[in-house]
Design a protein around this motif. Sequence first.
Motif, short mmCIF file in Angstrom:
data_model
loop_
_atom_site.label_atom_id
_atom_site.label_comp_id
_atom_site.label_asym_id
_atom_site.label_seq_id
_atom_site.Cartn_x
_atom_site.Cartn_y
_atom_site.Cartn_z
N ILE A 137 0.68 -0.99 0.37
CA ILE A 137 -0.77 0.11 0.05
C ILE A 137 0.96 0.98 -0.28
CG2 ILE A 137 -1.71 1.41 1.40
CD1 ILE A 137 -2.77 -0.68 -0.11
N LEU A 138 0.68 1.93 -1.02
CA LEU A 138 1.60 3.55 -0.92
C LEU A 138 0.26 4.71 -0.46
CD1 LEU A 138 2.90 2.40 -4.38
CD2 LEU A 138 4.21 2.39 -2.49
N LEU A 139 1.46 5.85 0.11
CA LEU A 139 0.20 6.73 0.24
C LEU A 139 1.29 8.01 -0.65
CD1 LEU A 139 0.38 7.85 3.90
CD2 LEU A 139 1.67 5.46 3.02
N GLU A 140 0.91 8.75 -0.86
CA GLU A 140 1.75 10.28 -2.14
C GLU A 140 1.66 11.29 -1.42
OE1 GLU A 140 2.65 11.40 -5.97
OE2 GLU A 140 0.67 10.02 -5.85
N ILE A 172 5.60 5.39 1.30
CA ILE A 172 5.33 6.22 0.69
C ILE A 172 5.79 6.51 -0.63
CG2 ILE A 172 6.57 9.05 0.66
CD1 ILE A 172 7.08 8.86 3.42
N MET A 173 4.76 6.26 -1.29
CA MET A 173 5.39 6.75 -2.83
C MET A 173 5.95 8.74 -2.99
SD MET A 173 3.58 6.26 -6.47
CE MET A 173 1.65 7.17 -6.14
N PHE A 174 7.12 8.22 -2.88
CA PHE A 174 7.83 9.41 -2.82
C PHE A 174 7.84 10.55 -4.79
CE2 PHE A 174 12.17 12.09 -2.62
CZ PHE A 174 11.82 12.47 -1.91
N ASP A 175 7.34 11.52 -4.64
CA ASP A 175 7.47 11.92 -5.83
C ASP A 175 8.22 13.36 -5.92
OD1 ASP A 175 6.69 13.84 -8.28
OD2 ASP A 175 4.73 12.70 -8.31
N CYS A 176 8.79 13.84 -6.45
CA CYS A 176 10.17 14.11 -6.32
C CYS A 176 9.61 15.90 -7.20
CB CYS A 176 11.05 14.03 -7.49
SG CYS A 176 11.80 12.15 -7.16
N ILE A 200 9.45 6.42 -6.30
CA ILE A 200 9.96 7.18 -6.69
C ILE A 200 9.09 7.07 -8.00
CG2 ILE A 200 11.45 8.26 -7.20
CD1 ILE A 200 13.43 7.23 -5.11
N GLN A 201 9.00 8.39 -7.89
CA GLN A 201 8.61 9.19 -8.86
C GLN A 201 8.95 10.58 -9.57
OE1 GLN A 201 4.03 9.48 -8.58
NE2 GLN A 201 3.67 7.33 -9.91
N PHE A 202 8.99 11.12 -11.16
CA PHE A 202 9.63 12.13 -11.19
C PHE A 202 9.04 12.70 -12.23
CE2 PHE A 202 11.54 9.01 -13.40
CZ PHE A 202 12.21 9.84 -14.98
N ALA A 203 9.03 14.53 -12.58
CA ALA A 203 8.43 15.50 -13.33
C ALA A 203 9.18 16.77 -13.10
CB ALA A 203 6.96 15.84 -13.45
N ALA A 204 9.56 17.42 -14.25
CA ALA A 204 9.89 18.45 -14.16
C ALA A 204 9.27 19.67 -13.53
CB ALA A 204 10.36 19.34 -15.81
N GLY A 232 14.60 0.91 -6.80
CA GLY A 232 13.53 0.20 -7.15
C GLY A 232 13.18 1.05 -8.98
N TYR A 233 12.06 0.95 -9.42
CA TYR A 233 12.21 1.58 -10.77
C TYR A 233 11.26 3.40 -10.30
CZ TYR A 233 11.10 -2.81 -12.90
OH TYR A 233 10.88 -3.91 -12.72
N PHE A 234 12.22 3.74 -11.16
CA PHE A 234 11.68 5.37 -11.29
C PHE A 234 10.63 6.21 -12.01
CE2 PHE A 234 16.34 5.18 -9.60
CZ PHE A 234 16.36 6.35 -8.39
N GLY A 235 9.40 6.42 -11.80
CA GLY A 235 8.21 6.53 -12.05
C GLY A 235 8.66 7.71 -13.26
N ALA A 236 8.34 7.53 -14.07
CA ALA A 236 8.08 9.00 -15.05
C ALA A 236 6.50 8.91 -15.58
CB ALA A 236 8.35 8.56 -16.92
N GLU A 237 6.63 10.07 -14.36
CA GLU A 237 5.33 11.08 -14.30
C GLU A 237 4.74 12.31 -14.13
OE1 GLU A 237 1.52 9.98 -11.61
OE2 GLU A 237 2.72 10.85 -10.39
N TYR A 238 5.51 12.03 -16.11
CA TYR A 238 5.27 13.59 -16.27
C TYR A 238 3.85 14.35 -17.46
CZ TYR A 238 7.61 11.91 -20.22
OH TYR A 238 8.27 11.53 -21.22
#
Length: 255
Positions: A137-140, A172-176, A200-204, A232-238
């Motif tokens: 389970i993740l929370l963001e 935690i879903m850590f969104d940069c 982990i997720q990231f976007a500009a 883990g993977y790095f999620g491209a959520e842009y």
Amino acid sequence: MKLPFSANLGFLWTELVLPDAVRAAAKAGFEAVELHWPYAVEPSLLGHALAESGLPVLGLNTSRGNVDAGDFGLSALPGREKEARAAIDQAIAYATAIGATAVHVMAGKTDGLAARDTFTANLRYAADQARTAGITILLEPLNHHDVPGYFLVDNATAAAIIEATGRDNIRIMFDCYHVGRSGKSILEEFDTYRQFIGHIQFAAVPDRGEPDTGEVDYASVLPKMAEAGYAGYFGAEYKPRRSTDEGLGWLAAWR
């Protein structure tokens, strides 16, 4: 260092039906995919595309609720526990059907101690239901610019709530992007809450576009996270500024 990247199909290739978006992600060279709200798609159709592509699916979100009424998640809303747990059950069932390894439980727009208690209780329920399926389970935390009024806005609160649940399969879903948009140092936040981070997720920053522009030098930041022990993977959520394919130069360059 070659980093493993996941394509978030909530934002990428949205002009395609979801099974075709999976195929597009595989063709582009992503190593995994992740989803927002795939529930309108028959799980078997999505599962077939995943098997064909060979990509793992990392996670999906619980339902936002009544979007027309302003809902953006249900699990921290006092008095709506029945709806929240139905959404959790739906997400876990769908994740199980397609082989996803995580479910992001969305808190919703609210505040106060009652909301915190409600969210904690619903997360315990989610963790217990997910355990037998081997699902995390993740929370963001979300920044207040993008989602005004969202209950969970920082990693400190997320970490405290995880500890309060007493469950070891909540992360935690850590969104940069959300960290940076909130004006905080991404690497300092990562270092402080590393033990709680599950994805982990990231976007500009600040426009949430392709990650090779903006205020954050991800070509430096992401390898530092991997060097510090994130495996883990790095999620491209842009949100692509044009088409998804036109904006993939960063992926080739970072290879």
